[in-house]
Design an enzyme around this catalytic site. Structure first.
Site, PDB file in Angstrom:
ATOM      1  N   HIS A  43       0.834  -1.201   0.000  1.00 23.30           N
ATOM      2  CA  HIS A  43       0.000   0.000   0.000  1.00 23.30           C
ATOM      3  C   HIS A  43       0.870   1.254   0.000  1.00 23.30           C
ATOM      4  O   HIS A  43       0.714   2.137   0.848  1.00 23.30           O
ATOM      5  CB  HIS A  43      -0.938  -0.002   1.202  1.00 23.30           C
ATOM      6  CG  HIS A  43      -1.963  -1.093   1.160  1.00 23.30           C
ATOM      7  ND1 HIS A  43      -2.958  -1.147   0.222  1.00 23.30           N
ATOM      8  CD2 HIS A  43      -2.126  -2.185   1.946  1.00 23.30           C
ATOM      9  CE1 HIS A  43      -3.713  -2.218   0.419  1.00 23.30           C
ATOM     10  NE2 HIS A  43      -3.222  -2.867   1.460  1.00 23.30           N
ATOM     11  N   ARG A  68       7.055  -5.991   3.416  1.00 22.12           N
ATOM     12  CA  ARG A  68       5.723  -6.528   3.166  1.00 22.12           C
ATOM     13  C   ARG A  68       5.485  -6.454   1.662  1.00 22.12           C
ATOM     14  O   ARG A  68       5.507  -5.382   1.056  1.00 22.12           O
ATOM     15  CB  ARG A  68       4.662  -5.730   3.933  1.00 22.12           C
ATOM     16  CG  ARG A  68       3.308  -6.482   4.022  1.00 22.12           C
ATOM     17  CD  ARG A  68       2.330  -6.016   2.991  1.00 22.12           C
ATOM     18  NE  ARG A  68       1.847  -4.667   3.251  1.00 22.12           N
ATOM     19  CZ  ARG A  68       0.786  -4.375   4.034  1.00 22.12           C
ATOM     20  NH1 ARG A  68       0.079  -5.309   4.609  1.00 22.12           N
ATOM     21  NH2 ARG A  68       0.419  -3.106   4.190  1.00 22.12           N
ATOM     22  N   ASP A  82      16.989 -10.892  -2.360  1.00 21.33           N
ATOM     23  CA  ASP A  82      18.291 -10.612  -2.965  1.00 21.33           C
ATOM     24  C   ASP A  82      18.754  -9.190  -2.659  1.00 21.33           C
ATOM     25  O   ASP A  82      19.959  -8.915  -2.622  1.00 21.33           O
ATOM     26  CB  ASP A  82      18.236 -10.824  -4.480  1.00 21.33           C
ATOM     27  CG  ASP A  82      18.255 -12.292  -4.873  1.00 21.33           C
ATOM     28  OD1 ASP A  82      18.547 -13.138  -4.006  1.00 21.33           O
ATOM     29  OD2 ASP A  82      17.964 -12.607  -6.045  1.00 21.33           O
ATOM     30  N   GLU A 146      -5.699 -11.952   7.196  1.00 19.59           N
ATOM     31  CA  GLU A 146      -6.540 -10.789   6.911  1.00 19.59           C
ATOM     32  C   GLU A 146      -7.785 -11.155   6.106  1.00 19.59           C
ATOM     33  O   GLU A 146      -8.338 -10.323   5.391  1.00 19.59           O
ATOM     34  CB  GLU A 146      -5.729  -9.708   6.195  1.00 19.59           C
ATOM     35  CG  GLU A 146      -4.889 -10.202   5.039  1.00 19.59           C
ATOM     36  CD  GLU A 146      -3.977  -9.114   4.474  1.00 19.59           C
ATOM     37  OE1 GLU A 146      -4.169  -7.935   4.825  1.00 19.59           O
ATOM     38  OE2 GLU A 146      -3.092  -9.450   3.685  1.00 19.59           O
ATOM     39  N   ASP A 172      -8.542  -5.422   6.479  1.00 19.90           N
ATOM     40  CA  ASP A 172      -8.986  -6.396   5.484  1.00 19.90           C
ATOM     41  C   ASP A 172      -9.795  -7.519   6.127  1.00 19.90           C
ATOM     42  O   ASP A 172     -10.744  -8.025   5.522  1.00 19.90           O
ATOM     43  CB  ASP A 172      -7.783  -6.976   4.735  1.00 19.90           C
ATOM     44  CG  ASP A 172      -7.293  -6.047   3.634  1.00 19.90           C
ATOM     45  OD1 ASP A 172      -8.125  -5.332   3.048  1.00 19.90           O
ATOM     46  OD2 ASP A 172      -6.078  -6.028   3.370  1.00 19.90           O
TER      47      ASP A 172
END
Length: 256
Positions: A43, A68, A82, A146, A172
Site C-alpha cells: 500500500h 511486506r 536478494d 486478513e 482487510d
C-alpha cells in the site's frame, strides 16, 4: 539476539511500518529504537530500488529490515530477499498451501525453490556461502491473517515449517466479514477471539498492527498475548504530531 531467535522464544518485539520512501524517514525510525521496521510494498508507491536503499539504511542502524510484499509472488519475494531483506511479510495468506508457497520462495533448494543469484544479500558475489548457511538461521517469514478464510485455516497455516509467526490485518479482516473498519462489531470481536484461541493452542507468535499511534492500544494487545506488534506507520506519526500541536496552538490563539 536476532528477531528470528526472539520469535522462537516468544519474546515481545515492537516494530513499525514505512510507507514513505525517503531514507531519512527510515533512519529516524531506526534511531527511535524499534526492534524491526517493515517496508511496505503493498500500500505504497515505494519501488524495488527504493526498497533496497531503505533496507540498507535500516540495517546499518542495527535494526531488522522486513518487507511486506504486494502479493505472494515468488519473483517479488526473490527480488527483495536478494536486495538483502531480513525477512518478508506475505499478505492475504489463506491456506497452508499458500503459506508453504511463500516459505519455499524465500529459501534455496533443497527445501525451497528460490532462484540463486548474486546481489546485495550475497555480498555482490563475495559471500554467497555465508549467506546460504545463515539463511535458515536468520530469515523471518510472517504471514498475514486478513481474511475469514485464513482464520478458518489458521491451525494448518501455523503448522507449516518455516512460518515464524502471523500478523492480523484488521482492516482487510473486517472487510472480509462485510464490516470494514468496524472493529467493535460482534462478528469482528468473535473472530479475534477465535484467532487468539488458535494462537494459544499452537503456541504461535501472534502479531497485530496497531495502526493509530496510541500506546494504550498496543498495551492492550500485549495483555491479550500478542508478541509481534507493529506500532502505527510513518505518515500517521508525522500527521498526528502536526495535528496535535496545531490544535493546541489554535486553542491558544482563540483564548488570547
Amino acid at each position: 539476539m536476532g528477531l528470528k531467535q526472539k520469535l522462537a522464544q516468544h519474546e515481545i518485539t515492537i516494530g513499525s511500518w514505512i510507507s514513505l520512501a525517503h531514507p531519512g524517514i527510515a533512519e529516524i525510525m531506526a534511531n527511535a529504537g524499534f526492534d524491526w521496521l517493515v517496508i511496505d510494498l503493498e500500500h505504497s508507491v515505494i519501488t524495488i530500488r527504493e526498497a533496497e536503499e531503505l533496507i540498507r539504511v535500516i540495517q546499518l542502524k542495527g535494526v531488522t529490515a522486513l518487507v511486506r510484499l504486494s502479493a505472494n509472488d515468488p519473483i517479488l519475494i526473490k527480488r527483495v530477499m536478494d536486495a538483502g531483506a531480513d525477512g518478508v511479510i506475505i499478505p492475504m495468506v489463506n491456506s497452508a498451501e499458500e503459506a508453504l508457497k511463500a516459505v519455499k520462495s524465500v529459501y534455496y533448494p533443497p527445501y525451497g525453490n528460490r532462484g540463486v543469484g548474486l546481489a546485495r544479500a550475497q555480498g555482490y558475489g563475495t559471500s554467497f556461502d555465508d549467506y546460504r548457511s545463515q539463511l535458515a538461521e536468520n530469515t523471518v517469514v510472517i504471514v498475514q491473517v486478513e481474511h475469514i478464510t485464513a482464520v478458518k485455516n489458521l491451525g494448518s497455516i501455523l503448522e507449516v515449517d518455516g512460518v515464524d509467526g502471523f500478523i492480523v490485518g484488521p482492516y482487510d479482516l473486517s472487510g472480509s466479514l462485510g464490516i470494514p473498519g468496524q472493529f467493535q462489531d460482534q462478528k469482528m470481536v468473535n473472530t479475534m477471539k477465535t484467532i487468539q484461541d488458535i494462537s494459544e493452542k499452537f503456541h504461535a507468535n501472534a502479531g497485530f498492527h496497531v495502526v493509530p499511534p496510541d500506546p494504550a492500544l498496543l498495551k492492550d494487545k500485549i495483555k491479550q498475548g500478542y508478541t509481534f506488534l507493529a506500532y502505527s506507520v510513518d505518515f500517521l506519526f508525522l500527521g498526528e504530531m502536526c495535528r496535535q500541536g496545531l490544535k493546541e496552538i489554535r486553542t491558544f490563539q482563540r483564548e488570547s
